[in-house]
Structure formats: C-alpha cells, structure tokens
Design a protein around this motif. Structure first.
Motif, PDB file in Angstrom:
ATOM      1  N   LEU A 116       0.916  -1.062   0.015  1.00  0.00           N
ATOM      2  CA  LEU A 116       0.069   0.003  -0.010  1.00  0.00           C
ATOM      3  C   LEU A 116       0.909   1.120  -0.183  1.00  0.00           C
ATOM      4  O   LEU A 116       1.613   1.442   0.784  1.00  0.00           O
ATOM      5  CB  LEU A 116      -0.781  -0.018   1.248  1.00  0.00           C
ATOM      6  N   TRP A 139     -12.030   1.942  -5.101  1.00  0.00           N
ATOM      7  CA  TRP A 139     -12.072   1.178  -3.926  1.00  0.00           C
ATOM      8  C   TRP A 139     -12.524  -0.381  -4.115  1.00  0.00           C
ATOM      9  O   TRP A 139     -11.846  -1.061  -3.451  1.00  0.00           O
ATOM     10  CB  TRP A 139     -12.780   1.730  -2.959  1.00  0.00           C
ATOM     11  N   HIS A 142      -9.105  -1.852  -4.494  1.00  0.00           N
ATOM     12  CA  HIS A 142      -8.576  -2.080  -3.109  1.00  0.00           C
ATOM     13  C   HIS A 142      -8.967  -3.097  -2.507  1.00  0.00           C
ATOM     14  O   HIS A 142      -8.163  -4.049  -1.923  1.00  0.00           O
ATOM     15  CB  HIS A 142      -8.938  -0.924  -2.449  1.00  0.00           C
ATOM     16  N   GLY A 145      -7.405  -6.582  -3.669  1.00  0.00           N
ATOM     17  CA  GLY A 145      -6.239  -6.930  -2.942  1.00  0.00           C
ATOM     18  C   GLY A 145      -5.168  -7.753  -3.998  1.00  0.00           C
ATOM     19  O   GLY A 145      -4.343  -8.387  -3.308  1.00  0.00           O
ATOM     20  N   PHE A 149      -1.783  -0.508  -4.367  1.00  0.00           N
ATOM     21  CA  PHE A 149      -2.650   0.388  -4.251  1.00  0.00           C
ATOM     22  C   PHE A 149      -2.267   1.537  -3.652  1.00  0.00           C
ATOM     23  O   PHE A 149      -1.410   1.488  -2.740  1.00  0.00           O
ATOM     24  CB  PHE A 149      -3.923  -0.099  -3.277  1.00  0.00           C
ATOM     25  N   TYR A 150      -2.588   2.703  -4.288  1.00  0.00           N
ATOM     26  CA  TYR A 150      -2.266   4.069  -3.970  1.00  0.00           C
ATOM     27  C   TYR A 150      -3.398   4.913  -3.567  1.00  0.00           C
ATOM     28  O   TYR A 150      -4.233   4.955  -4.086  1.00  0.00           O
ATOM     29  CB  TYR A 150      -1.436   4.731  -5.413  1.00  0.00           C
ATOM     30  N   ALA A 156      -6.374   6.992   4.314  1.00  0.00           N
ATOM     31  CA  ALA A 156      -5.644   5.803   4.773  1.00  0.00           C
ATOM     32  C   ALA A 156      -6.642   5.261   5.637  1.00  0.00           C
ATOM     33  O   ALA A 156      -6.303   3.854   5.901  1.00  0.00           O
ATOM     34  CB  ALA A 156      -4.453   6.209   5.299  1.00  0.00           C
ATOM     35  N   ALA A 159      -8.236   2.185   4.323  1.00  0.00           N
ATOM     36  CA  ALA A 159      -7.442   1.026   3.605  1.00  0.00           C
ATOM     37  C   ALA A 159      -7.410   0.002   4.641  1.00  0.00           C
ATOM     38  O   ALA A 159      -7.165   0.232   5.735  1.00  0.00           O
ATOM     39  CB  ALA A 159      -6.029   1.831   3.335  1.00  0.00           C
ATOM     40  N   ARG A 162      -1.879  -4.184   5.157  1.00  0.00           N
ATOM     41  CA  ARG A 162      -1.288  -4.904   4.112  1.00  0.00           C
ATOM     42  C   ARG A 162       0.220  -5.232   4.757  1.00  0.00           C
ATOM     43  O   ARG A 162       0.706  -4.489   5.779  1.00  0.00           O
ATOM     44  CB  ARG A 162      -1.120  -4.086   2.948  1.00  0.00           C
ATOM     45  N   VAL A 165       3.652  -1.068   4.053  1.00  0.00           N
ATOM     46  CA  VAL A 165       3.013   0.328   3.601  1.00  0.00           C
ATOM     47  C   VAL A 165       4.096   1.049   3.389  1.00  0.00           C
ATOM     48  O   VAL A 165       5.144   1.139   3.999  1.00  0.00           O
ATOM     49  CB  VAL A 165       2.132   0.794   4.688  1.00  0.00           C
ATOM     50  N   ARG A 187      -1.479   0.300   9.844  1.00  0.00           N
ATOM     51  CA  ARG A 187      -1.899  -0.571   8.497  1.00  0.00           C
ATOM     52  C   ARG A 187      -0.678  -1.261   8.148  1.00  0.00           C
ATOM     53  O   ARG A 187      -0.933  -2.240   7.019  1.00  0.00           O
ATOM     54  CB  ARG A 187      -2.061   0.473   7.321  1.00  0.00           C
TER      55      ARG A 187
END
Length: 209
Positions: A116, A139, A142, A145, A149-150, A156, A159, A162, A165, A187
């Motif tokens: 991420l 999304w 996202h 998966g 992903f930006y 955030a 999100a 992951r 990050v 995250r």
C-alpha cells in the motif's frame, strides 16, 4: 493259455500334489510385490505466481536502497510491530523514492497485493487516473487486493492492513504527515517505509509512532 495284460493301476501316491498342505490349511495366494512409486509430478506454478506488471510504467530513478522486510503470513504473525525504514528524499523526490522502493519490493518477491502506498501531497498518477472512473471502482480494486494500491493519506483509515506500507511525504501541510505516519504504522503488518525529509520524519516517528 494266452496272457491277458493287467490294466495299470493308479496308486494314490501318483495322483499329483495335494491341494492343501499337510497342516490342512489353504495355502495363501501370493501378493504381488509393489515396485517403487514414481515421483510425484511437480505442480505448475509452485515456485510462485508470475508477478503482474506494476500499475504504471516506471523508469529507474536514484533513491536510497531499501531492504525488503520479511515476507509471508508466518513472518507477519511473528512480528509484533512493523519494521520501519527511512529513505531520505526531498518533498519533490519523495514520490519517486517511493516508486523505487515499490520496484525493489516487487523484484525481491513481494506480491503486488502486499503493498500500500500513501501520499501526503499530490495524488499518485495511478490514483488520479483510477478515481476518474469513480470512487466505487477505485475502492473495488483495493478490496480485490491483487495489486499495489495508491491512496491519499487522508483516506488511509479506509485502507485495509497490508504487509508493507510505503509513505511518500511529498508535500502537503505538516499536519498531513503528522497524521499519516501513525495511521500508516497501524496499517503495516511487517514493514513501514517512509520517504521524505529525515529530520521531519524522525521527529514525527519519535513522538507519533
């Protein structure tokens, strides 16, 4: 008187082998001896799925090297807190440094869906492009998966966690970075990479993370 030849007599001892052994039990039927089993064929694709292409075409850029963190769910489970790595970069070069870090992660075997990338200033071009089709489609990628992903650091919180990050401190108000780093820390399951001004990041990491 003529001799009549006697008919040959068959004695019991000449009737051939007995059907049963002397003990009276039926002889067991011999079983075939199994030969060596052939080696199991290797499954296609077991060394690892092919790495999908990155979201955008990248060109080599100068950035500080980043050592990929531990990979896989087992390593994530054994790591209580994510490892933090700092890549010194100016606000103008932070996004390029983040891109270089992503390239290295993918080349080292990280799955694209493990990564991420958050930006504190201008959106990443990929995010701008995908958002042009609407937030729902953006999304949905996202949630799938299966690719890098930006996202803007301000969203955030939406999100999911992951393994890796990457934060590009590429401008924006000072409050953006101050809020992004602690959130990115929550995250990241295994590795947090921060690209930006070392003095600013160290002060934020020392107090906020």
């Amino acid at each position: 008187m003529p001799l009549i030849p006697e008919e040959p007599q068959i004695h019991e001892s000449a009737q051939g082998p007995r059907a049963t052994p002397a003990s009276g039990r039926t002889a067991p039927t011999p079983r075939p001896v199994p030969g060596p089993r052939p080696a199991a064929p290797s499954r296609p694709g077991r060394p690892g799925p092919p790495r999908p292409a990155p979201p955008v075409q990248r060109t080599p850029r100068d950035a500080a090297p980043v050592t990929p963190g531990p990979s896989g769910p087992a390593s994530a489970a054994t790591t209580a807190t994510p490892q933090i790595q700092l890549i010194p970069a100016s606000a103008e070069g932070a996004l390029d440094a983040a891109e270089e870090a992503v390239d290295l992660l993918l080349e080292s075997g990280r799955a694209p869906g493990d990564v991420l990338v958050l930006t504190t200033g201008a959106q990443h071009p990929w995010a701008e492009h995908e958002l042009s089709f609407g937030e729902a489609a953006y999304w949905a990628q996202h949630d799938a998966g299966d690719d890098v992903f930006y996202a803007d650091a301000t969203v955030a919180s939406r999100a999911a966690t992951r393994p890796v990050v990457v934060v590009a401190v590429n401008g924006g108000p000072a409050s953006a970075a101050a809020a992004a780093l602690p959130l990115a820390h929550t995250r990241a399951a295994a590795l947090l990479i921060v690209c930006g001004d070392p003095q600013q990041i160290n002060s934020l990491l020392g107090t906020g993370v």
